[in-house]
Design a protein around this motif. Structure first.
Motif, PDB file in Angstrom:
ATOM      1  N   ILE A  44     -30.544 -38.994  33.863  1.00 21.78           N
ATOM      2  CA  ILE A  44     -31.518 -38.075  33.292  1.00 21.78           C
ATOM      3  C   ILE A  44     -32.347 -38.808  32.239  1.00 21.78           C
ATOM      4  O   ILE A  44     -31.906 -39.794  31.650  1.00 21.78           O
ATOM      5  CB  ILE A  44     -30.850 -36.829  32.687  1.00 21.78           C
ATOM      6  N   ALA A  45     -33.571 -38.345  32.009  1.00 18.09           N
ATOM      7  CA  ALA A  45     -34.451 -38.978  31.033  1.00 18.09           C
ATOM      8  C   ALA A  45     -34.104 -38.575  29.610  1.00 18.09           C
ATOM      9  O   ALA A  45     -34.423 -39.294  28.660  1.00 18.09           O
ATOM     10  CB  ALA A  45     -35.908 -38.625  31.329  1.00 18.09           C
ATOM     11  N   GLY A  57     -40.105 -36.693  35.699  1.00 13.74           N
ATOM     12  CA  GLY A  57     -41.110 -35.946  34.951  1.00 13.74           C
ATOM     13  C   GLY A  57     -41.749 -36.689  33.800  1.00 13.74           C
ATOM     14  O   GLY A  57     -42.645 -36.158  33.146  1.00 13.74           O
ATOM     15  N   THR A  58     -41.332 -37.925  33.517  1.00 14.14           N
ATOM     16  CA  THR A  58     -41.859 -38.638  32.358  1.00 14.14           C
ATOM     17  C   THR A  58     -43.262 -39.182  32.624  1.00 14.14           C
ATOM     18  O   THR A  58     -43.502 -39.861  33.617  1.00 14.14           O
ATOM     19  CB  THR A  58     -40.925 -39.791  31.957  1.00 14.14           C
ATOM     20  N   MET A  59     -44.200 -38.866  31.722  1.00 16.08           N
ATOM     21  CA  MET A  59     -45.588 -39.317  31.801  1.00 16.08           C
ATOM     22  C   MET A  59     -45.976 -39.965  30.475  1.00 16.08           C
ATOM     23  O   MET A  59     -45.268 -39.827  29.477  1.00 16.08           O
ATOM     24  CB  MET A  59     -46.517 -38.130  32.081  1.00 16.08           C
ATOM     25  N   GLU A 117     -44.170 -31.400  25.873  1.00 15.54           N
ATOM     26  CA  GLU A 117     -43.357 -30.979  27.014  1.00 15.54           C
ATOM     27  C   GLU A 117     -44.123 -29.946  27.825  1.00 15.54           C
ATOM     28  O   GLU A 117     -44.862 -29.120  27.267  1.00 15.54           O
ATOM     29  CB  GLU A 117     -42.011 -30.400  26.586  1.00 15.54           C
ATOM     30  N   LEU A 118     -43.942 -30.002  29.154  1.00 13.53           N
ATOM     31  CA  LEU A 118     -44.659 -29.114  30.067  1.00 13.53           C
ATOM     32  C   LEU A 118     -43.653 -28.405  30.983  1.00 13.53           C
ATOM     33  O   LEU A 118     -43.496 -28.751  32.151  1.00 13.53           O
ATOM     34  CB  LEU A 118     -45.660 -29.922  30.902  1.00 13.53           C
ATOM     35  N   ALA A 147     -37.309 -27.203  32.757  1.00  8.40           N
ATOM     36  CA  ALA A 147     -37.808 -28.562  32.545  1.00  8.40           C
ATOM     37  C   ALA A 147     -38.544 -29.059  33.782  1.00  8.40           C
ATOM     38  O   ALA A 147     -38.062 -28.921  34.903  1.00  8.40           O
ATOM     39  CB  ALA A 147     -36.657 -29.499  32.215  1.00  8.40           C
ATOM     40  N   ARG A 148     -39.702 -29.682  33.560  1.00  7.93           N
ATOM     41  CA  ARG A 148     -40.465 -30.248  34.676  1.00  7.93           C
ATOM     42  C   ARG A 148     -41.108 -31.579  34.296  1.00  7.93           C
ATOM     43  O   ARG A 148     -40.878 -32.576  34.941  1.00  7.93           O
ATOM     44  CB  ARG A 148     -41.538 -29.250  35.137  1.00  7.93           C
ATOM     45  N   CYS A 149     -41.941 -31.588  33.246  1.00 14.31           N
ATOM     46  CA  CYS A 149     -42.641 -32.811  32.862  1.00 14.31           C
ATOM     47  C   CYS A 149     -42.637 -32.967  31.350  1.00 14.31           C
ATOM     48  O   CYS A 149     -42.537 -31.983  30.613  1.00 14.31           O
ATOM     49  CB  CYS A 149     -44.100 -32.788  33.330  1.00 14.31           C
TER      50      CYS A 149
END
Length: 269
Positions: A63-64, A92-94, A143-144, A167-169
């Motif tokens: 997991i991130a 989801g990490t940007m 967070e998105l 949790a998504r992005c």
């Protein structure tokens, strides 16, 4: 699938719910509340659902990070429980500068947050001194979460826990660290197309950022067993939650720097 239909269905095990969530993510559909399958769901049972969801969405990847939820008295009162946590997904990490297509999601919302990066693995609960020694740096984060619940669903903290707190992005800024950085003194200002739409202090979360971080890390370790080096822990939304809209955004986190991103299109469902 309507709420009326799912409410009368037989209870779904966590793995079945995880499949529903994975299908909803893949096909941009909505999903029924977990409590429609198990109305008397306990918090422990909700975390069993969450574990199945994370396994299904993250696969064998680490997991991130970990995200806090229900970190204010107002949100706890509204949701009937809290605080709680979920897992940030590695997919989801940007980074700053990203352009996001809204039609790929159901209902993204924007949250300005503070993220703390672990500089070593954590396998046991920590006191405050140990926690501070485990942090490699602090990052600004947007967070998105993607609200995949059926429209107008009245969800509780247990529903959010089961659905991995939606949790998504997450857009993650540059890591910074200074021994004299007062995280609680940070004010974040978010603008869209040059107009300020949000401003909030970091001090309003759970009595302060470090107290919030301590609760999230220790409870995550208690339930998950281990947090890896590099794990990013975000401590909950600063101020209100904003519905995502098309436009060019700039989030100024003061000493933590700036995150810029764009959003295009509109929601598809």
């Amino acid at each position: 699938m309507s709420s009326k239909a799912t409410a009368t269905s037989r209870p779904a095990p966590p793995e079945q719910f995880a499949e529903l969530v994975a299908s909803a993510v893949k096909n941009r559909r909505r999903v029924a509340l977990a409590t429609s399958f198990e109305p008397a769901m306990s918090e422990d049972r909700a975390y069993e659902y969450q574990d199945a969801v994370v396994r299904r969405l993250a696969g064998r990847s680490e997991i991130a990070g970990i995200k806090g939820g229900g970190m204010t008295a107002a949100s706890q009162s509204r949701l009937g429980g809290g605080p709680f946590f979920g897992a940030l997904l590695p997919s989801g990490t940007m980074r700053s500068g990203v352009a996001i297509d809204l039609d790929a999601y159901r209902e993204l919302v924007l949250e300005t947050e503070i993220g703390f990066e672990l500089g070593r693995p954590v396998s046991n609960e920590l006191d405050m001194q140990g926690l501070r020694g485990a942090i490699a740096g602090v990052r600004p984060v947007i967070e998105l979460p993607d609200n995949m619940f059926e429209r107008n669903a009245s969800f509780t903290s247990r529903d959010l826990i089961a659905a991995n707190v939606l949790a998504r992005c997450q857009i993650v800024g540059t890591r910074r660290f200074s021994s004299d950085l007062d995280v609680d003194a940070i004010t974040v200002r978010l603008s869209r197309d040059g107009k300020e739409i949000h401003s909030a202090s970091a001090s309003g979360t759970f009595g302060g950022q470090w107290d919030a971080l301590l609760w999230i890390v220790n409870n995550a370790v208690r339930r998950r067993g281990r947090l890896a080096k590099g794990c990013l822990v975000i401590t909950g939304a600063l101020g209100g939650v904003l519905r995502a809209q098309a436009g060019s955004y700039r989030a100024d986190f003061g000493p933590l720097g700036v995150i810029e991103f764009a959003m295009n299109g509109a929601f598809s469902a």
